[in-house]
Scaffold this motif. Structure first.
Motif, short mmCIF file in Angstrom:
data_model
loop_
_atom_site.label_atom_id
_atom_site.label_comp_id
_atom_site.label_asym_id
_atom_site.label_seq_id
_atom_site.Cartn_x
_atom_site.Cartn_y
_atom_site.Cartn_z
N LEU A 176 0.76 -1.23 -0.13
CA LEU A 176 -0.16 -0.09 0.09
C LEU A 176 0.97 1.21 -0.07
N GLN A 177 0.75 2.12 -1.19
CA GLN A 177 1.58 3.34 -1.16
C GLN A 177 0.77 4.45 -0.92
N MET A 178 1.24 5.21 0.15
CA MET A 178 0.54 6.52 0.31
C MET A 178 1.16 7.81 -0.27
N GLY A 179 1.04 8.51 -0.91
CA GLY A 179 1.39 9.71 -1.24
C GLY A 179 0.56 10.99 -0.84
N SER A 180 1.22 12.04 -0.97
CA SER A 180 0.43 13.42 -0.56
C SER A 180 0.56 14.44 -1.27
N LYS A 181 -0.47 14.92 -1.47
CA LYS A 181 -0.90 16.41 -2.27
C LYS A 181 -1.91 17.28 -1.66
N ASN A 182 -1.42 18.49 -1.57
CA ASN A 182 -2.51 19.20 -0.96
C ASN A 182 -3.39 18.91 0.33
N VAL A 183 -2.46 18.38 1.36
CA VAL A 183 -2.90 17.88 2.67
C VAL A 183 -4.00 16.78 2.49
N VAL A 184 -4.03 15.85 1.36
CA VAL A 184 -5.02 15.03 1.29
C VAL A 184 -4.15 13.69 1.00
N ALA A 185 -4.27 12.72 1.60
CA ALA A 185 -3.57 11.28 1.50
C ALA A 185 -4.05 10.69 0.26
N ASN A 186 -3.32 9.99 -0.82
CA ASN A 186 -3.65 9.27 -1.65
C ASN A 186 -2.93 7.81 -1.71
#
Length: 580
Positions: A565-575
């Motif tokens: 499971l990969q979690m990235g972050s953009k705009n203070v939202v976890a993807n």
């Protein structure tokens, strides 16, 4: 320092929407014309004097014929729905002092009267706003450019909003028709936080300034109609300019609308309940709009001569004249009265700014112990003179407070939303990078762990037939914890495994539930403060012949699927993304 990878596109129209509690604003640009960003000002208006403002009221009105009016075009007399943005948040998640607000009560009653839900009324408002802005964009760049360009829409929301409110905002935008398929392809919709959008606009204005050096820190206070968000950055590179969020941001429901509501309560007390109840709507509007909104409120800096307001004729007790006792037809508003309205909200904002400044100091070495270089005020309420004056006593003389005049602070959010999308699209010369953010919530999944009577609750204990052992269920594995750094475009990776028997060889679907919590530190097990954020469904064919095997103590063989499971972050939202 290398520039971030950008997404190259053909013709693109970028629209930034600041959907506010009291006012909404829209900015746009197209193709490679980021330097020619425009803010929409031509609003349909029932009041000609307000038609060219940079924002339009977040208000909607339904009449008995089923007709809908909005913004400045609402005729004076009808009832209108306001504050409905805040209704996207569940009532239980609102602070006690806000939950019982008169304005929120009126908003709920208005929606109930017209059989509307928060999502449906927001979708209606966004549809009207979108249709109007789409027409203005056509008039600016031509119908051909609009028809054959892709659209990238960015809507901003308060950073303090829970994740479910962001999901509801996306649903409202879809229902508003903003994502309707276009000739040039699918419309892209991003939702980013208001303070980050405001910060991008601010950073754009600051780029290249001689007073900005590596290591400098500053606080951006986005003070709007309903909410205030505080975010702090450290400069880590000058050219291109790059920053990182240096301390965990803060926010609260403490915007201008609560000052307005407090002032109305002062008026009621001054006039008396009987006179206030007799007052016609037009008279109330004149006092609140002319005397307060465009008179006392924007000009107040802590001192003023008493303001005399003439009592409307319908409020005067004429029987007093008949008996020789004259009713006083005027009331007096003093500086102390105005401070009474402002101070509860201003003090909350000041407290948050002071906490940010103190947190920044703790990051400095003893040799460089200092607070932020600047506190930068943006947002509609950020233009308030009294707010500027009051904040000085919270941060001291060593910190300079910057407050731009004109429309800049008011339009920072919608302009920043456009800049955000433009930087992703590779349009124009905008180069400011936000390289990392501080998580305002924790994100994770539930896992099972080996049973430990000293660590786990007895109710979580269970016997696992596959592994032939005692385990604790519903334990949390937090992939990102509140207060931790989220590095842009650098995902956090977590490995998981799952056992399959030969009877399950044809199974294709994997389900991963993502949970979130705003407790600090986050709880070690799933409990009431841990909320379901989303469910990820991974539907793929599993060839068990390619999997490793696991044999338990009874000799039963299972196939072991390992995935990441990969979690990235953009705009203070976890993807999140699942990789097998």
């Amino acid at each position: 320092m290398s520039s971030p990878k950008k997404e190259q596109t053909g013709n693109t129209v970028i629209v930034g929407i600041d959907f506010g509690t009291t006012y909404s604003g829209v900015a746009f640009t197209w193709s490679n014309k980021i330097e020619r960003m425009e803010v929409i000002t031509s609003w349909d208006s029932d009041l000609h004097s307000t038609s060219d403002e940079e924002k339009t009221p977040t208000a909607i009105s339904y009449n008995s014929k089923g007709e809908v009016s909005w913004g400045y075009s609402i005729p004076f007399e009808p009832e209108q729905g306001k504050w409905f943005k805040l209704l996207l948040i569940d009532e239980k998640d609102l602070p006690d002092e806000i939950r019982g607000s008169t304005k929120l009560k009126e908003a709920r009653e208005y929606l109930k009267k017209h059989n509307k839900t928060p999502i449906s009324v927001i979708a209606e408002y966004l549809r009207l706003l979108w249709n109007h802005c789409n027409q203005r964009i056509i008039e600016t760049v031509s119908r051909a450019v609009v028809n054959y360009s892709k659209f990238h829409i960015v809507i901003t929301v308060p950073a303090i909003w829970p994740q479910y409110a962001r999901v509801r905002m996306r649903e409202a935008a879809k229902d508003a028709g903003m994502l309707t398929k276009r000739i040039a392809g699918e419309t892209r919709l991003d939702i980013i936080s208001e303070p980050e959008a405001a910060a991008l606009a601010t950073l754009s204005d600051m780029e290249g300034r001689c007073d900005v050096q590596v290591g400098d820190t500053f606080v951006v206070a986005d003070c709007g109609g309903g909410t205030t968000d505080i975010i702090s950055y450290e400069v880590i590179n000058i050219s291109p300019m790059a920053v990182k969020e240096c301390v965990q941001g803060q926010g609260g429901l403490c915007g201008a609308v609560f000052v307005d509501e407090a002032f109305v309560q002062i008026l009621k007390k001054k006039f008396g309940q009987k006179a206030w109840d007799k007052m016609e709507g037009r008279s109330r509007h004149r006092i609140i709009h002319d005397e307060w909104e465009h008179g006392i409120k924007p000009m107040f800096n802590g001192n003023m001569r008493p303001c005399i307001i003439t009592m409307p004729v319908e409020c005067i007790d004429f029987s007093a004249f008949m008996t020789g006792r004259r009713a006083v037809p005027k009331i007096e508003i003093t500086a102390d009265d105005v401070c009474t309205a402002f101070d509860p909200v201003v003090d909350k904002i000041g407290g948050m700014v002071a906490e940010q400044a103190a947190a920044i100091k703790t990051l400095q070495t003893e040799e460089k112990l200092k607070g932020p270089k600047y506190v930068i005020l943006v947002g509609g309420f950020g233009r308030c003179k009294y707010l500027l004056t009051a904040l000085k006593r919270f941060v001291g003389e060593d910190v300079e407070i910057l407050q731009s005049r004109g429309s800049g602070p008011w339009t920072a959010i919608c302009r920043g939303a456009v800049i955000h999308a433009s930087s992703l699209q590779g349009l124009g010369s905008f180069t400011v990078q936000i390289q990392s953010r501080i998580a305002r919530a924790s994100y994770g999944t539930t896992v099972i762990r080996d049973w430990n009577s000293r660590m786990h609750k007895k109710k979580d204990k269970y016997w696992d037939e596959e592994r032939q052992g005692w385990y604790a269920r519903d334990q949390m594995d937090w992939s990102l914890k509140i207060g931790e750094e989220m590095i842009s475009d650098k995902p956090v990776r977590f490995s998981y495994s799952r056992l399959y028997s030969t009877d399950e060889a044809s199974q294709r679907k994997i389900e991963v539930k993502i949970y979130t919590s705003t407790e600090s530190p986050p709880p070690p097990r799933k409990e009431s403060s841990v909320l379901l954020l989303c469910t990820i469904d991974w539907d793929t064919e599993i060839n068990i012949a390619n999997l490793s095997t696991y044999t338990n103590q009874l000799g039963k063989v299972y196939y072991k699927l390992e995935y990441e499971l990969q979690m990235g972050s953009k705009n203070v939202v976890a993807n999140y993304e699942v990789k097998g």
